[in-house]
Design an enzyme around this catalytic site. Structure first.
Site, PDB file in Angstrom:
ATOM      1  N   HIS A 193     -30.314  62.149-109.377  1.00 48.42           N
ATOM      2  CA  HIS A 193     -28.649  61.870-109.232  1.00 48.42           C
ATOM      3  C   HIS A 193     -28.356  60.880-110.411  1.00 48.42           C
ATOM      4  O   HIS A 193     -28.753  60.027-110.621  1.00 48.42           O
ATOM      5  CB  HIS A 193     -28.593  61.257-107.828  1.00 48.42           C
ATOM      6  CG  HIS A 193     -26.837  61.393-107.832  1.00 48.42           C
ATOM      7  ND1 HIS A 193     -25.921  60.214-108.044  1.00 48.42           N
ATOM      8  CD2 HIS A 193     -26.458  62.057-106.927  1.00 48.42           C
ATOM      9  CE1 HIS A 193     -24.845  60.389-107.851  1.00 48.42           C
ATOM     10  NE2 HIS A 193     -24.926  61.264-106.918  1.00 48.42           N
ATOM     11  N   LEU A 228     -25.778  65.693 -98.144  1.00 47.38           N
ATOM     12  CA  LEU A 228     -25.762  65.646 -99.824  1.00 47.38           C
ATOM     13  C   LEU A 228     -26.006  64.260-100.304  1.00 47.38           C
ATOM     14  O   LEU A 228     -25.465  63.350 -99.632  1.00 47.38           O
ATOM     15  CB  LEU A 228     -24.687  66.162-100.165  1.00 47.38           C
ATOM     16  CG  LEU A 228     -24.280  66.012-101.639  1.00 47.38           C
ATOM     17  CD1 LEU A 228     -25.134  67.234-102.530  1.00 47.38           C
ATOM     18  CD2 LEU A 228     -22.847  66.509-102.006  1.00 47.38           C
ATOM     19  N   ASP A 229     -27.167  64.077-101.102  1.00 46.35           N
ATOM     20  CA  ASP A 229     -27.249  62.818-101.656  1.00 46.35           C
ATOM     21  C   ASP A 229     -27.688  61.694-100.791  1.00 46.35           C
ATOM     22  O   ASP A 229     -27.511  60.413-101.148  1.00 46.35           O
ATOM     23  CB  ASP A 229     -26.093  62.257-102.792  1.00 46.35           C
ATOM     24  CG  ASP A 229     -26.044  63.207-103.967  1.00 46.35           C
ATOM     25  OD1 ASP A 229     -26.863  63.891-104.348  1.00 46.35           O
ATOM     26  OD2 ASP A 229     -24.851  63.347-104.420  1.00 46.35           O
ATOM     27  N   GLN A 230     -28.323  62.019 -99.708  1.00 46.15           N
ATOM     28  CA  GLN A 230     -28.659  61.036 -98.793  1.00 46.15           C
ATOM     29  C   GLN A 230     -30.163  60.900 -98.528  1.00 46.15           C
ATOM     30  O   GLN A 230     -30.595  60.275 -97.452  1.00 46.15           O
ATOM     31  CB  GLN A 230     -27.812  61.220 -97.292  1.00 46.15           C
ATOM     32  CG  GLN A 230     -26.322  61.079 -97.487  1.00 46.15           C
ATOM     33  CD  GLN A 230     -25.802  59.803 -97.875  1.00 46.15           C
ATOM     34  OE1 GLN A 230     -26.379  58.602 -97.434  1.00 46.15           O
ATOM     35  NE2 GLN A 230     -25.044  59.674 -99.066  1.00 46.15           N
TER      36      GLN A 230
END
Length: 285
Positions: A193, A228-230
């Site tokens: 990320h 998402l992105d966790q």
């Protein structure tokens, strides 16, 4: 490889775990070459352990050894454990888009022998990426993705991935994987990320960071989950910036951080140094 097998363990913290594990390995003529452990009260008194060991004549661990370990150690301590043959290189597929720096870093490190993994394919939604894969003699698959063809594109990608892939790496792949695909590879998809999570969202995080006058930029490598992105974070890094740094300066520094962070995360995963515990990871470096 420096060892023939690796043992990863997590369970409730309790007396006698290390003694039971090392006694079992000794009784099976194994030579422990490295042992690392961690316990904490903050996660409910959990115990984590990574052991590297060699078996007689460097024989890989077999079903009988695993069954014996489960009966004598795993079940009595209610362990979640895995015993890995370290002589078998993991098989990796890389997803990429137009941005090539993290892809090139992985290809270069693997070619140099710094990343002990077999790269089975590079999959990209942009044909321009092919030149990077071909330069390192890695099979390349161009699979375009549009909102209308997303399901078909993922089906094609799954055919390339097959059943033998151990790890998928999203090297700045600018597409969101479906929950169905993610669920097929739990804790086996790593994403980079382009921010120090949690951070700015959107297509141009460095411009947002510049406009907000940030003093740190960073990158985060994490396992992919359906949220998402966790996913559990494997590695992060940052660099300090000042008012003298322009947007292009931030982008250049960001690319450098992303390369390092993703490469370290993949390296640690390949060497079985990461244990996932809920939303967290324990990384034995």
């Amino acid at each position: 490889m420096s060892c023939s097998a690796r043992l990863l363990i997590q369970c409730a913290d309790q007396p006698g775990i290390v003694a039971a594990v090392t006694r079992f390995l000794f009784e099976h003529a194994a030579n422990v070459t490295h042992l690392d452990q961690h316990s904490t009260e903050m996660t409910g008194g959990r115990f984590y352990m990574r052991v590297e060991f060699q078996l007689p004549d460097l024989e890989p661990p077999d079903a009988r050894l695993r069954a014996a370990f489960d009966a004598q150690v795993g079940q009595p301590f209610s362990m979640h454990w895995s015993m890995i043959d370290a002589s078998v290189r993991k098989r990796m597929v890389i997803f990429a888009s137009r941005t090539e720096h993290t892809l090139q870093e992985l290809l270069w490190r693997q070619a140099r022998g710094d990343l002990a993994v077999d790269i089975r394919a590079v999959i990209s939604n942009h044909a321009e990426t092919e030149e990077h894969a071909r330069r390192f003699d890695v099979p390349f698959w161009h699979i375009p993705v549009t909102p209308e063809t997303k399901a078909e594109a993922e089906a094609q990608a799954l055919e390339v991935i097959g059943e033998e892939t151990d790890l998928i790496v999203l090297a700045r792949y600018m597409q969101i994987l479906s929950p169905a695909l993610v669920d097929r590879f739990p804790e086996r998809i790593i994403n980079i990320h382009h921010s120090f999570l949690p951070a700015f969202v959107g297509a141009d995080p460095y411009r947002q960071a510049y406009e907000r006058g940030v003093k740190l930029i960073g990158a985060t490598a994490h396992y992919v989950t359906s949220e998402l992105d966790q996913g559990p974070i494997i590695e992060q890094d940052v660099a300090r910036v000042t008012h003298r740094d322009a947007v292009d300066d931030l982008r250049a520094m960001g690319r450098d951080i992303e390369r390092r962070v993703l490469a370290r995360a993949v390296h640690w995963h390949v060497e079985d140094r990461v244990i996932v515990s809920g939303h967290r990871t324990v990384v034995f470096r």
